[in-house]
Design an enzyme around this catalytic site. Structure first.
Site, PDB file in Angstrom:
ATOM      1  N   GLY B  46      -0.319   1.253   3.238  1.00 12.75           N
ATOM      2  CA  GLY B  46      -0.392  -0.117   3.716  1.00 12.75           C
ATOM      3  C   GLY B  46      -0.054  -1.162   2.669  1.00 12.75           C
ATOM      4  N   ASP B  48       2.388  -3.406   0.400  1.00  9.13           N
ATOM      5  CA  ASP B  48       3.738  -3.919   0.597  1.00  9.13           C
ATOM      6  C   ASP B  48       4.562  -3.881  -0.677  1.00  9.13           C
ATOM      7  OD1 ASP B  48       3.219  -4.606   3.335  1.00  9.13           O
ATOM      8  OD2 ASP B  48       1.998  -6.251   2.573  1.00  9.13           O
ATOM      9  N   HIS B  71      18.572 -10.638 -14.599  1.00 14.95           N
ATOM     10  CA  HIS B  71      19.481 -10.572 -13.438  1.00 14.95           C
ATOM     11  C   HIS B  71      18.663 -10.581 -12.156  1.00 14.95           C
ATOM     12  CE1 HIS B  71      18.459  -6.369 -14.239  1.00 14.95           C
ATOM     13  NE2 HIS B  71      18.767  -6.085 -12.998  1.00 14.95           N
ATOM     14  N   HIS B  73      17.963  -8.613  -9.552  1.00 19.55           N
ATOM     15  CA  HIS B  73      17.386  -7.490  -8.808  1.00 19.55           C
ATOM     16  C   HIS B  73      15.855  -7.607  -8.730  1.00 19.55           C
ATOM     17  CE1 HIS B  73      21.069  -4.654  -9.438  1.00 19.55           C
ATOM     18  NE2 HIS B  73      21.153  -5.327  -8.316  1.00 19.55           N
ATOM     19  N   HIS B 142      26.802  -5.124 -14.767  1.00 20.78           N
ATOM     20  CA  HIS B 142      25.781  -4.373 -14.044  1.00 20.78           C
ATOM     21  C   HIS B 142      26.158  -4.445 -12.565  1.00 20.78           C
ATOM     22  CE1 HIS B 142      21.975  -2.586 -13.117  1.00 20.78           C
ATOM     23  NE2 HIS B 142      21.380  -3.670 -12.675  1.00 20.78           N
ATOM     24  N   ASP B 164      19.324  -4.625 -17.585  1.00 17.41           N
ATOM     25  CA  ASP B 164      20.103  -3.499 -17.065  1.00 17.41           C
ATOM     26  C   ASP B 164      21.575  -3.736 -17.403  1.00 17.41           C
ATOM     27  OD1 ASP B 164      17.743  -2.607 -15.989  1.00 17.41           O
ATOM     28  OD2 ASP B 164      18.273  -3.051 -13.905  1.00 17.41           O
ATOM     29  N   ASP B 196      17.762  -0.548 -22.044  1.00 24.27           N
ATOM     30  CA  ASP B 196      17.689   0.102 -20.727  1.00 24.27           C
ATOM     31  C   ASP B 196      17.851   1.615 -20.869  1.00 24.27           C
ATOM     32  OD1 ASP B 196      18.006   0.829 -18.042  1.00 24.27           O
ATOM     33  OD2 ASP B 196      19.997  -0.093 -17.845  1.00 24.27           O
ATOM     34  N   SER B 367      27.200   3.927 -10.594  1.00 26.08           N
ATOM     35  CA  SER B 367      25.911   3.413 -11.046  1.00 26.08           C
ATOM     36  C   SER B 367      26.092   2.118 -11.832  1.00 26.08           C
ATOM     37  CB  SER B 367      25.221   4.460 -11.924  1.00 26.08           C
ATOM     38  OG  SER B 367      24.059   3.901 -12.503  1.00 26.08           O
ATOM     39  N   GLY B 368      25.098   1.264 -11.791  1.00 23.86           N
ATOM     40  CA  GLY B 368      25.125   0.023 -12.564  1.00 23.86           C
ATOM     41  C   GLY B 368      24.549   0.178 -13.960  1.00 23.86           C
ATOM     42  N   HIS B 369      24.092   1.375 -14.286  1.00 28.36           N
ATOM     43  CA  HIS B 369      23.444   1.604 -15.580  1.00 28.36           C
ATOM     44  C   HIS B 369      24.307   2.518 -16.449  1.00 28.36           C
ATOM     45  CE1 HIS B 369      19.560  -0.054 -14.159  1.00 28.36           C
ATOM     46  NE2 HIS B 369      19.932   0.463 -13.007  1.00 28.36           N
TER      47      HIS B 369
END
Lengths: 556, 556
Positions: B46, B48, B71, B73, B142, B164, B196, B367-369
């Site tokens: 339950g 969030d 950034h 995200h 990224h 990242d 990162d 991938s962004g990494h």
């Protein structure tokens, strides 16, 4: 359906991975192939196991000639105790399978106190008549010994159900799948092939189990400290290879985890496992040996909460404490759905300072299921008139059907089925019949029930937002509240405002009761309904959450 | 800690993936870099959202010079509204970031009605003085535009927090990471690099985002019917490439899902997205166009329950009905933990008869990494005195530390930290200080609370075995039961025996009350305790389950 047609009814394993069960019917008689289970997904709250809905068998108990189990994995064998318990009052059919399969079935039925069930080993190649059926097992290779395909012959033709298989040309026990018998069956004519689709999405051939041994030995040779290897306990050839690699490097072996010890014992008694003299040490002796002298073989490759490895990763194992410099080898891949539990275990191990080797780092695992080229080889060996892909979700069934197309089988002869949808075959062809009852039944503690169960719906609601219970005491005469309402909540979050909220809810209860009294509502059920609606709205307004609201009105 | 030392305190992102937040402190002043969140795992019933525990900031609100967000995200920006809400009574610091980052922050704060928060775009290269700190953003690449590393300079030296990043040499917008500025910073001397670690387990270099476009176009060219592409809505360059591929093949584009439309709008207004004239059609127009003329770009790449794609897969989308021959392209990989939801969505699509293309079938995701070679390149460019790997579970932090070792950084200068463990740097060196409060706080509806919350413990119990509520009415005078007890259960399974069980429980309640009355127990709390213990034992004995047992005693 006419009594003269042959009917193949999958009750599990289609559109899903797990709980495989297929009912084959001819001349009013039935052979059941496999009685598997699934493990619950995270949304099946508090559920222990998932079985196929086998109501169909309950109604036809007296018509069942036999149950045949292809191999000893839970997704093919695990539902057997529940099936037999349901059938035993009517008629207890004999259960057939390979030697290890039957030994594992016996151990399982013993645990369930079902010792009266008749179990019979069947050698591959032995032929048996079961009413209108001829039964023969065909030796296959898989990640557990004594895996078999099932050939059921009838006047109308032969049905071949592959069970789980790969074509391992160099299996650890030197006994490859019986391709010549498959070819013979194909030459004599197979009416229907029900084939394993588990790896229908992987191109090429699966690597042989035998390649794992040398790679394990390489990994072991690089390790400085203790080595812990985790794998499926039932993968007896894998366990043998771990033992061999340990022996080659002069390390002792300790078996940790109940199912690991049990399966190694069964495997040993049937001659599937050989332990060099003096190699085994007890878990409590591990700490007595130098780190570089020990390999621990442990359960827990799926990150199971109570498994030995998970306990070690959480520094919570009674006898074995891991430390910096130990190497943990995952000789298994996560079953879909277990990724998070496995990753969590791996990360705990890194936190302790262990080196962790998974199949991403080295080829220390081989799948037990054939890849695309093997599925094609099976189709070409058996040359079936019709094909029904089984053991797979919709994606894999679809891809298996594409492979049948690729080897030239007419797409009209390939049946992508569903659980509960019977395929009917006769002189005129093959077609799907009317659906039968199918689905999941849940095992929860000592009981079994269906998944649409009210209990589970309630649990979902309770788990998301908790519960409010309000007990109001009203006068039998006037319907008016005669004592302050009790407000109890569980699983409802409200941090700082609890006291005020309880006061406000009490006031709301009094308001609602007074309103009902004014409207002349006296019947308890109606009073409770009014209270429920008023309180649910009030609570949502305050918390923006919908906990279960449960009003109890006591009349005095 | 001395006021003269520089302190770097990670409050999130270490030993986990997500909720990144780092507090940098010097001369009694603070700059916060990133305010990220995580999504709950299945056992957080339950819940969030999960935020870092930022009690430390609450106590130091007046000392905060600024918040810098690398950034847009969620795992770097998402906790911002909660952080600002906690701080605003004391002092609302300015939030800095790149243009898109600030636009996304503004949109998020608007939704949370936090419009008074001061937000400032900062151009990479612009220098800013914040108390004892110099602040400069360094442009990085990224999977979202305007991603930046953060350089914080002090008298003691410069700290570089990478955010990242990957070193994409051919980014879609033609603007690669500012390696020359990184090299300059390195030449001038970087005291500490916080880098990162997300892909510290992947060898080699990550593929450029630009390779995705041509592969998407190939996949599109093979599709006969409609095409649905799903990706992260914030991956604006990916969305651009989907649009370009659609345009190249003469297909219209429809954007489906709230966040997809929102992000494309923001991206467009900042010039990150270009839409060829007339290419966009509305979702309700999709059915008006021939199948081979349409590309739908949809949310739902993670199988999210209410997302547009999940609805389509369940034949439950208001405007778009998928059918046999449509192609669905997953231009994203599942975030760990989402595998099952993604697989389920894919399987529903196969069931409809769609072709499904995932990054396993074609290189349609990057991938962004950065991978291992990029992490090494960063270390070699920046030449930091000390290294603290961030953004990773224990495994990735460990592997990142190994990479530092590989490029010749002394292992004593590499600090594998933990959330809440501050790294203290001064003229004499660097070392971990005393741990500060850290952990998770849970967002549940409108409230936030800590994870040891009683509510969550209760929910776990309720979700596993349900709840029994027993209301007993006793005489105030005698303590004896004066009305039949009410027995209510929710989420408790018992199939066939419910009525009998309720009768038996009533009897047990009467027995327990009579027993208490005999013992002279009158105090309600004690009565309830006795009832609870007796009933819990009784219910376990009968059901082999431990539902929550909640007795309410009403005195009349």
């Amino acid at each position: 359906m006419s009594r003269d047609s042959l009917r193949v009814l999958p009750l599990g394993g289609l559109g899903e991975i797990g709980k495989n069960m297929t009912v084959v019917e001819y001349g009013g008689r039935i052979v059941v192939v496999d009685t598997g289970l699934r493990f619950p997904t995270a949304d099946m709250l508090g559920i222990d196991l998932v079985l196929p809905d086998f109501a169909y068998l309950r109604d036809r108990a007296k018509d069942i000639e036999a149950i045949v189990v292809t191999h000893g994995h839970e997704d093919h064998l695990g539902a057997l105790p529940w099936v037999l318990r349901e059938l035993r009052d009517e008629h207890l059919p004999t259960v057939y399978g390979g030697r290890l399969t039957i030994a594992m079935a016996r151990s399982k039925l013993d645990e369930h106190k079902l010792r009266e069930a008749p179990l019979e080993d069947l050698e591959p190649g032995e032929e048996l008549t079961l009413g209108p059926f001829g039964l023969e097992l065909v030796h296959m290779t898989h990640s557990i010994p004594d895996s078999c395909a099932v050939a059921l012959s009838t006047d109308l033709g032969t049905i071949l159900i592959t069970g789980d298989y790969k074509f391992d040309q160099t299996p650890v026990d030197g006994d490859p799948a019986d391709v010549s018998r498959l070819a013979e069956l194909g030459r004599d004519g197979v009416l229907l092939l029900c084939g394993d689709s588990t790896n229908a999405d992987r191109p090429g051939f699966s690597p042989s189990e035998r390649i794992v041994g040398p790679h394990l030995e390489e990994v072991f040779a690089r390790a400085q400290g203790r080595i812990v290897v985790t794998s499926f306990a039932s993968n007896i050839h894998r366990v043998q290879q771990v033992i061999d690699a340990a022996a080659a490097l002069g390390r002792k072996v300790s078996l940790v985890g109940r199912s690991m010890r049990k399966n190694v014992n069964i495997g040993r008694s049937l001659g599937h496992i050989e332990l060099p003299d003096g190699i085994v040490i007890q878990p409590h002796e591990v700490e007595d040996w130098a780190d570089h002298k020990v390999v621990v073989i442990s359960t827990g490759s799926q990150g199971e909460p109570l498994s030995a490895l998970r306990r070690m990763a959480h520094n919570d194992h009674r006898m074995i404490k891991l430390h910096r410099g130990d190497t943990v080898v995952f000789s298994a891949t996560p079953i879909p759905g277990n990724e998070r539990a496995v990753n969590e275990t791996v990360d705990r191990l890194y936190h302790i300072g262990c080196d962790v080797i998974t199949p991403r780092e080295a080829p220390i695992h081989a799948s037990g299921h054939g890849y695309q080229e093997e599925l094609k080889l099976m189709l070409n060996l058996v040359k079936p008139r019709y094909v029904m892909p089984v053991h797979g979700d919709h994606k894999r069934i679809h891809l298996h059907a594409q492979l049948a197309d690729a080897v030239g089988i007419d797409s009209g002869d390939v049946f992508s089925g569903e659980n509960g949808l019977p395929l009917e075959l006769d002189g005129r062809g093959a077609r799907f019949g009317e659906p039968e009852q199918s689905g999941m039944i849940f095992v929860d503690g000592v009981d079994i029930g269906d998944p649409a169960d009210v209990a589970l719906r309630d649990r979902r609601m309770l788990s998301a937002d908790g519960i409010f219970i309000v007990v109001a005491t009203v006068s039998e005469q006037s319907g008016e509240s005669v004592a302050p309402p009790e407000v109890i909540f569980r699983g409802v979050p409200f941090i700082e405002q609890a006291d005020r909220l309880v006061v406000d809810i009490r006031a709301e209860v009094e308001r609602s009761l007074a309103h009902s009294a004014r409207d002349g509502i006296r019947e308890i059920d109606l009073l409770q309904q009014e209270l429920h609606d008023d309180l649910a709205a009030f609570v949502y307004d305050r918390l923006r959450r919908r906990p279960m609201v449960l009003p109890v009105v006591v009349e005095v």
